[in-house]
Every structure is written in structure tokens, then in C-alpha cells.
Design a protein around this motif. Sequence first.
Motif, PDB file in Angstrom:
ATOM      1  N   ILE A  84      24.254  -7.893  19.526  1.00 15.25           N
ATOM      2  CA  ILE A  84      24.616  -6.735  18.700  1.00 15.25           C
ATOM      3  C   ILE A  84      25.619  -5.857  19.437  1.00 15.25           C
ATOM      4  O   ILE A  84      26.628  -5.429  18.863  1.00 15.25           O
ATOM      5  N   ASN A  85      25.359  -5.613  20.720  1.00 20.84           N
ATOM      6  CA  ASN A  85      26.273  -4.768  21.503  1.00 20.84           C
ATOM      7  C   ASN A  85      27.642  -5.400  21.691  1.00 20.84           C
ATOM      8  O   ASN A  85      28.616  -4.695  21.935  1.00 20.84           O
ATOM      9  N   ASN A  86      27.720  -6.710  21.585  1.00 21.21           N
ATOM     10  CA  ASN A  86      28.992  -7.405  21.790  1.00 21.21           C
ATOM     11  C   ASN A  86      29.594  -7.961  20.504  1.00 21.21           C
ATOM     12  O   ASN A  86      30.444  -8.838  20.543  1.00 21.21           O
ATOM     13  N   THR A  87      29.134  -7.443  19.366  1.00 22.96           N
ATOM     14  CA  THR A  87      29.680  -7.891  18.081  1.00 22.96           C
ATOM     15  C   THR A  87      30.914  -7.072  17.734  1.00 22.96           C
ATOM     16  O   THR A  87      30.942  -5.863  17.932  1.00 22.96           O
ATOM     17  N   ASN A  88      31.902  -7.726  17.207  1.00 25.88           N
ATOM     18  CA  ASN A  88      33.154  -7.091  16.822  1.00 25.88           C
ATOM     19  C   ASN A  88      32.999  -6.492  15.421  1.00 25.88           C
ATOM     20  O   ASN A  88      33.073  -7.193  14.423  1.00 25.88           O
ATOM     21  N   TYR A  89      32.814  -5.189  15.359  1.00 29.72           N
ATOM     22  CA  TYR A  89      32.710  -4.497  14.085  1.00 29.72           C
ATOM     23  C   TYR A  89      34.056  -3.918  13.662  1.00 29.72           C
ATOM     24  O   TYR A  89      34.263  -3.610  12.514  1.00 29.72           O
ATOM     25  N   GLU A  90      34.942  -3.739  14.607  1.00 30.44           N
ATOM     26  CA  GLU A  90      36.206  -3.048  14.348  1.00 30.44           C
ATOM     27  C   GLU A  90      37.413  -3.972  14.406  1.00 30.44           C
ATOM     28  O   GLU A  90      38.537  -3.522  14.411  1.00 30.44           O
ATOM     29  N   LYS A  91      37.193  -5.251  14.505  1.00 25.71           N
ATOM     30  CA  LYS A  91      38.275  -6.250  14.504  1.00 25.71           C
ATOM     31  C   LYS A  91      39.235  -6.096  15.682  1.00 25.71           C
ATOM     32  O   LYS A  91      40.425  -6.212  15.543  1.00 25.71           O
ATOM     33  N   ASN A  92      38.719  -5.794  16.875  1.00 27.12           N
ATOM     34  CA  ASN A  92      39.581  -5.836  18.053  1.00 27.12           C
ATOM     35  C   ASN A  92      39.071  -6.947  18.975  1.00 27.12           C
ATOM     36  O   ASN A  92      38.039  -7.548  18.733  1.00 27.12           O
ATOM     37  N   ASP A  93      39.788  -7.250  19.996  1.00 29.62           N
ATOM     38  CA  ASP A  93      39.495  -8.418  20.820  1.00 29.62           C
ATOM     39  C   ASP A  93      38.612  -8.138  22.036  1.00 29.62           C
ATOM     40  O   ASP A  93      38.486  -8.995  22.901  1.00 29.62           O
ATOM     41  N   ASN A  94      37.967  -6.991  22.089  1.00 29.51           N
ATOM     42  CA  ASN A  94      37.147  -6.656  23.244  1.00 29.51           C
ATOM     43  C   ASN A  94      35.696  -7.122  23.124  1.00 29.51           C
ATOM     44  O   ASN A  94      34.887  -6.839  23.986  1.00 29.51           O
ATOM     45  N   TYR A  95      35.375  -7.813  22.043  1.00 31.12           N
ATOM     46  CA  TYR A  95      34.000  -8.223  21.809  1.00 31.12           C
ATOM     47  C   TYR A  95      33.886  -9.742  21.788  1.00 31.12           C
ATOM     48  O   TYR A  95      34.828 -10.451  21.475  1.00 31.12           O
ATOM     49  N   LYS A  96      32.694 -10.255  22.107  1.00 33.60           N
ATOM     50  CA  LYS A  96      32.474 -11.696  22.168  1.00 33.60           C
ATOM     51  C   LYS A  96      32.210 -12.323  20.806  1.00 33.60           C
ATOM     52  O   LYS A  96      32.548 -13.462  20.568  1.00 33.60           O
ATOM     53  N   TYR A  97      31.521 -11.597  19.904  1.00 33.66           N
ATOM     54  CA  TYR A  97      31.090 -12.159  18.636  1.00 33.66           C
ATOM     55  C   TYR A  97      31.805 -11.471  17.490  1.00 33.66           C
ATOM     56  O   TYR A  97      32.105 -10.297  17.548  1.00 33.66           O
ATOM     57  N   GLU A  98      32.039 -12.205  16.409  1.00 35.53           N
ATOM     58  CA  GLU A  98      32.651 -11.606  15.229  1.00 35.53           C
ATOM     59  C   GLU A  98      31.604 -11.480  14.145  1.00 35.53           C
ATOM     60  O   GLU A  98      30.807 -12.400  13.916  1.00 35.53           O
ATOM     61  N   LEU A  99      31.592 -10.334  13.475  1.00 30.20           N
ATOM     62  CA  LEU A  99      30.619 -10.078  12.425  1.00 30.20           C
ATOM     63  C   LEU A  99      30.932 -10.937  11.209  1.00 30.20           C
ATOM     64  O   LEU A  99      32.046 -10.961  10.711  1.00 30.20           O
ATOM     65  N   ILE A 100      29.922 -11.662  10.747  1.00 30.26           N
ATOM     66  CA  ILE A 100      30.061 -12.454   9.524  1.00 30.26           C
ATOM     67  C   ILE A 100      29.152 -11.822   8.489  1.00 30.26           C
ATOM     68  O   ILE A 100      27.943 -11.742   8.671  1.00 30.26           O
ATOM     69  N   LYS A 101      29.730 -11.374   7.402  1.00 27.66           N
ATOM     70  CA  LYS A 101      28.986 -10.636   6.385  1.00 27.66           C
ATOM     71  C   LYS A 101      28.387 -11.607   5.367  1.00 27.66           C
ATOM     72  O   LYS A 101      29.043 -12.530   4.921  1.00 27.66           O
ATOM     73  N   ASN A 102      27.140 -11.357   5.011  1.00 30.56           N
ATOM     74  CA  ASN A 102      26.448 -12.134   3.986  1.00 30.56           C
ATOM     75  C   ASN A 102      26.269 -11.210   2.786  1.00 30.56           C
ATOM     76  O   ASN A 102      25.330 -10.429   2.726  1.00 30.56           O
ATOM     77  N   ASP A 103      27.197 -11.274   1.822  1.00 29.54           N
ATOM     78  CA  ASP A 103      27.209 -10.329   0.707  1.00 29.54           C
ATOM     79  C   ASP A 103      25.917 -10.341  -0.097  1.00 29.54           C
ATOM     80  O   ASP A 103      25.428  -9.300  -0.509  1.00 29.54           O
ATOM     81  N   LYS A 104      25.362 -11.516  -0.347  1.00 34.48           N
ATOM     82  CA  LYS A 104      24.136 -11.593  -1.146  1.00 34.48           C
ATOM     83  C   LYS A 104      23.004 -10.851  -0.434  1.00 34.48           C
ATOM     84  O   LYS A 104      22.280 -10.073  -1.037  1.00 34.48           O
ATOM     85  N   HIS A 105      22.850 -11.101   0.844  1.00 32.62           N
ATOM     86  CA  HIS A 105      21.784 -10.440   1.598  1.00 32.62           C
ATOM     87  C   HIS A 105      22.068  -8.944   1.751  1.00 32.62           C
ATOM     88  O   HIS A 105      21.163  -8.121   1.612  1.00 32.62           O
ATOM     89  N   CYS A 106      23.330  -8.609   2.027  1.00 31.26           N
ATOM     90  CA  CYS A 106      23.680  -7.204   2.275  1.00 31.26           C
ATOM     91  C   CYS A 106      23.365  -6.320   1.081  1.00 31.26           C
ATOM     92  O   CYS A 106      22.979  -5.169   1.247  1.00 31.26           O
ATOM     93  N   SER A 107      23.492  -6.844  -0.133  1.00 30.60           N
ATOM     94  CA  SER A 107      23.307  -6.000  -1.313  1.00 30.60           C
ATOM     95  C   SER A 107      21.898  -5.441  -1.434  1.00 30.60           C
ATOM     96  O   SER A 107      21.695  -4.416  -2.054  1.00 30.60           O
TER      97      SER A 107
END
Length: 196
Positions: A148-171
Amino acid sequence: NIPLGLNEYTNPKFKVWIDKIKNMFPMNKKDNKIYLPEYEVRFNLDGSIITAKYDLIIIDENSIEVWDWKTENVKLEYIKVKDRIQTVVYMFLAKEAVCKIFNLNIDYNNIKMKYYQPQYDDIPIEIIYNERQHELNKSNIIRYIDMINNTNYEKNDNYKYELIKNDKHCSFCEFNKLCNRQDVVYSMLEEDIYEC
């Protein structure tokens, strides 16, 4: 003995579920068990605060039972719930936080978690615990926190993981407002629970 606000407008299926749950816990005034419904604990793990809000905790002299009610339309299986993050966190915090709060020295083997789906049957899925599982749970929680601490929420290259959104679950996820700045779609959740 918590008032539930049940009346003639309450979904009949919900009333049946509540009655089943009540019958599972015939409270005896002579027993020394402590029943904690909707009980919340917080624990500081290496600077990260972990929170659990239990549906029910039953504390006996030498044991802790964690109960969680599930209303999914799919019957749960042991293999699918034993490693859920909810199971991992709830059991870990039962040993680390609940024992500390109540000044208990309960053995790992005397901590259990029970998932109960009243719409399917009267037998809960029981997860047992041990010291090895406790250490594994701690490692997994630390790994999740790191992810979680290393997830890229802001779309920059300083993080190890990229957030993948699950629209069905998120709703219908309770954290949708935090992650996506959108309200929960309660109608979807009600359809899933009550098949309305």
C-alpha cells in the motif's frame, strides 16, 4: 439484547437470519463469557495503525471466538476464507490487541474465527489458529502495508506498484469515497445481499 429496529417493513429474510443468529448464542447468565458485538480494536504495528471491527467477539476464560456474519449470495468455502485479509487481520488482532486490552494470556490454539452465513445453514466455517499462522499473518500484514505504501496513486515513477482499479468492486466498497471520491452505490449492495 441490542435493539434491532425490526418491524413489519423489515425484509422477512433478514428476520430469519437474525433469529438463526440469536439461536446460536443462548446466553446463560451463569457463564462468565464476555460478548462484544460490533467491537473495534486498533493496533500499532511498526508505526502503522491496523483496525478491526468485529461483528462479535466471545471471550471465555481460556479462549477467544471471533464471529463474522456473511450475507453474500455465494456459499463460502473454508479454502476461500482461511487466507482472506479479513481473517488474517482479525485473528492477528485477537491475539495482539484483544488479549492485551483484557489482560489475557490465551494460547494461539484457543483463538478461533467463525464465518456464518445464516441463509445457507447453521454450521459456521471455523478457522483455527496457531503460533506459526500468527507469525505468517504478521508477515503478510507487513507485506500488505508495504504494498500500500509503495502503490502509485499519482501516476509518477517513484512507486513500485501501480494501482489497478476494479470498477465493479469499487462501486460498493466502503472505501470508494476515499479512493475514488465517489459515493457507494448502495442499491447494488442491497441487490447483492437481499436479491431485491
